[in-house]
Design a protein around this motif. Structure first.
Motif, PDB file in Angstrom:
ATOM      1  N   ILE A 189      50.285  44.847  26.084  1.00  0.00           N
ATOM      2  CA  ILE A 189      49.584  46.030  25.660  1.00  0.00           C
ATOM      3  C   ILE A 189      49.889  47.467  26.167  1.00  0.00           C
ATOM      4  CG2 ILE A 189      47.228  47.239  26.428  1.00  0.00           C
ATOM      5  CD1 ILE A 189      46.132  44.198  26.955  1.00  0.00           C
ATOM      6  N   LEU A 190      50.732  47.412  27.361  1.00  0.00           N
ATOM      7  CA  LEU A 190      51.436  48.398  27.936  1.00  0.00           C
ATOM      8  C   LEU A 190      52.425  48.801  27.116  1.00  0.00           C
ATOM      9  CD1 LEU A 190      51.217  47.969  31.707  1.00  0.00           C
ATOM     10  CD2 LEU A 190      49.899  49.466  30.517  1.00  0.00           C
ATOM     11  N   GLN A 191      53.218  48.086  26.262  1.00  0.00           N
ATOM     12  CA  GLN A 191      54.151  48.516  25.351  1.00  0.00           C
ATOM     13  C   GLN A 191      53.756  49.198  24.039  1.00  0.00           C
ATOM     14  OE1 GLN A 191      56.249  45.041  23.747  1.00  0.00           O
ATOM     15  NE2 GLN A 191      56.888  44.382  25.619  1.00  0.00           N
ATOM     16  N   SER A 192      52.369  49.330  23.787  1.00  0.00           N
ATOM     17  CA  SER A 192      51.782  50.125  22.852  1.00  0.00           C
ATOM     18  C   SER A 192      50.849  50.965  23.037  1.00  0.00           C
ATOM     19  CB  SER A 192      51.172  48.938  21.690  1.00  0.00           C
ATOM     20  OG  SER A 192      52.333  48.007  21.298  1.00  0.00           O
ATOM     21  N   ALA A 193      50.294  51.057  24.222  1.00  0.00           N
ATOM     22  CA  ALA A 193      49.332  51.980  24.719  1.00  0.00           C
ATOM     23  C   ALA A 193      49.576  53.106  24.528  1.00  0.00           C
ATOM     24  CB  ALA A 193      48.832  51.441  26.076  1.00  0.00           C
ATOM     25  N   GLY A 249      43.607  54.115  26.356  1.00  0.00           N
ATOM     26  CA  GLY A 249      42.532  52.746  27.071  1.00  0.00           C
ATOM     27  C   GLY A 249      42.565  51.885  25.733  1.00  0.00           C
ATOM     28  N   LEU A 250      42.349  50.611  26.317  1.00  0.00           N
ATOM     29  CA  LEU A 250      42.140  49.564  25.327  1.00  0.00           C
ATOM     30  C   LEU A 250      40.680  49.085  25.431  1.00  0.00           C
ATOM     31  CD1 LEU A 250      43.396  47.423  23.283  1.00  0.00           C
ATOM     32  CD2 LEU A 250      43.244  45.854  25.494  1.00  0.00           C
ATOM     33  N   ARG A 251      39.962  49.582  24.116  1.00  0.00           N
ATOM     34  CA  ARG A 251      38.779  49.289  23.884  1.00  0.00           C
ATOM     35  C   ARG A 251      38.361  47.655  23.325  1.00  0.00           C
ATOM     36  NH1 ARG A 251      34.281  51.745  24.196  1.00  0.00           N
ATOM     37  NH2 ARG A 251      35.402  53.952  24.168  1.00  0.00           N
ATOM     38  N   THR A 272      31.942  51.482  30.253  1.00  0.00           N
ATOM     39  CA  THR A 272      32.691  50.768  31.722  1.00  0.00           C
ATOM     40  C   THR A 272      33.839  50.923  31.512  1.00  0.00           C
ATOM     41  OG1 THR A 272      30.644  49.426  31.830  1.00  0.00           O
ATOM     42  CG2 THR A 272      32.679  48.914  33.032  1.00  0.00           C
ATOM     43  N   LYS A 273      34.827  51.650  32.411  1.00  0.00           N
ATOM     44  CA  LYS A 273      36.061  51.636  32.735  1.00  0.00           C
ATOM     45  C   LYS A 273      36.597  50.894  33.882  1.00  0.00           C
ATOM     46  CE  LYS A 273      39.130  55.397  32.616  1.00  0.00           C
ATOM     47  NZ  LYS A 273      39.403  56.933  32.439  1.00  0.00           N
ATOM     48  N   VAL A 274      37.505  49.905  33.387  1.00  0.00           N
ATOM     49  CA  VAL A 274      38.239  48.976  34.350  1.00  0.00           C
ATOM     50  C   VAL A 274      39.524  49.004  34.460  1.00  0.00           C
ATOM     51  CG1 VAL A 274      38.308  46.663  34.778  1.00  0.00           C
ATOM     52  CG2 VAL A 274      36.189  47.410  34.085  1.00  0.00           C
ATOM     53  N   ALA A 275      40.269  48.992  35.427  1.00  0.00           N
ATOM     54  CA  ALA A 275      41.556  49.015  35.523  1.00  0.00           C
ATOM     55  C   ALA A 275      42.257  47.615  36.007  1.00  0.00           C
ATOM     56  CB  ALA A 275      42.299  50.081  36.465  1.00  0.00           C
ATOM     57  N   THR A 276      43.060  47.067  35.247  1.00  0.00           N
ATOM     58  CA  THR A 276      43.454  45.531  35.662  1.00  0.00           C
ATOM     59  C   THR A 276      44.893  45.418  35.229  1.00  0.00           C
ATOM     60  OG1 THR A 276      43.102  43.133  35.194  1.00  0.00           O
ATOM     61  CG2 THR A 276      42.295  44.880  33.632  1.00  0.00           C
ATOM     62  N   ASN A 277      45.619  45.169  36.008  1.00  0.00           N
ATOM     63  CA  ASN A 277      47.216  44.762  35.803  1.00  0.00           C
ATOM     64  C   ASN A 277      47.825  46.206  35.141  1.00  0.00           C
ATOM     65  OD1 ASN A 277      47.904  42.505  37.199  1.00  0.00           O
ATOM     66  ND2 ASN A 277      46.893  41.279  35.537  1.00  0.00           N
ATOM     67  N   GLY A 278      47.440  47.236  35.450  1.00  0.00           N
ATOM     68  CA  GLY A 278      47.955  48.625  34.993  1.00  0.00           C
ATOM     69  C   GLY A 278      47.302  48.875  33.741  1.00  0.00           C
ATOM     70  N   VAL A 279      46.396  48.213  33.054  1.00  0.00           N
ATOM     71  CA  VAL A 279      45.814  48.464  31.772  1.00  0.00           C
ATOM     72  C   VAL A 279      44.235  49.047  32.024  1.00  0.00           C
ATOM     73  CG1 VAL A 279      44.965  47.481  29.532  1.00  0.00           C
ATOM     74  CG2 VAL A 279      47.431  46.563  30.757  1.00  0.00           C
ATOM     75  N   THR A 280      43.851  50.021  31.423  1.00  0.00           N
ATOM     76  CA  THR A 280      42.686  50.826  31.409  1.00  0.00           C
ATOM     77  C   THR A 280      41.888  50.188  30.341  1.00  0.00           C
ATOM     78  OG1 THR A 280      43.468  52.834  32.340  1.00  0.00           O
ATOM     79  CG2 THR A 280      41.067  52.954  31.305  1.00  0.00           C
TER      80      THR A 280
END
Length: 98
Positions: free
Chosen positions: A12-16, A20-22, A47-55
């Motif tokens: 995900i982080l390679q493309s973000a 944020g990822l919905r 609802t916004k959650v941060a997990t392993n560097g991804v929002t």
């Protein structure tokens, strides 16, 4: 709420690009959970959650179905990688074999 595995987070982080990822989920007429995901901006009521560097962004209508779920990135067949949801709220959920 929802967990993103390190493998999924890396993809995900390679493309973000900072977005944020919905994640979305709904039950169809047959009781099967349908999932959607894509990059988006935060909207009112999310609802916004941060997990392993991804929002992660989840609209109110998807929160109940996604609570307790995990988003993973796995090799389905040799060289074939996909995002999968492991979701105990899904009526067809079967715990992964260990």
């Amino acid at each position: 709420m929802i967990t993103v595995t390190p493998q999924a987070a890396a993809q995900i982080l390679q493309s973000a690009g900072g977005a944020g990822l919905r994640l979305a989920a709904r039950l169809d007429a047959k009781g099967v959970v349908e999932y959607g995901m894509g990059f988006d901006d935060t909207a009112e009521g999310d609802t916004k959650v941060a997990t392993n560097g991804v929002t992660i962004l989840v609209s109110p209508g998807s929160v109940e179905l996604l609570t307790g779920a995990t988003l993973d990135y796995v090799e389905i067949n040799p060289g074939e990688w996909r995002f999968i949801f492991i979701n105990p709220n899904d009526p067809s959920h079967k715990a992964p074999k260990r």
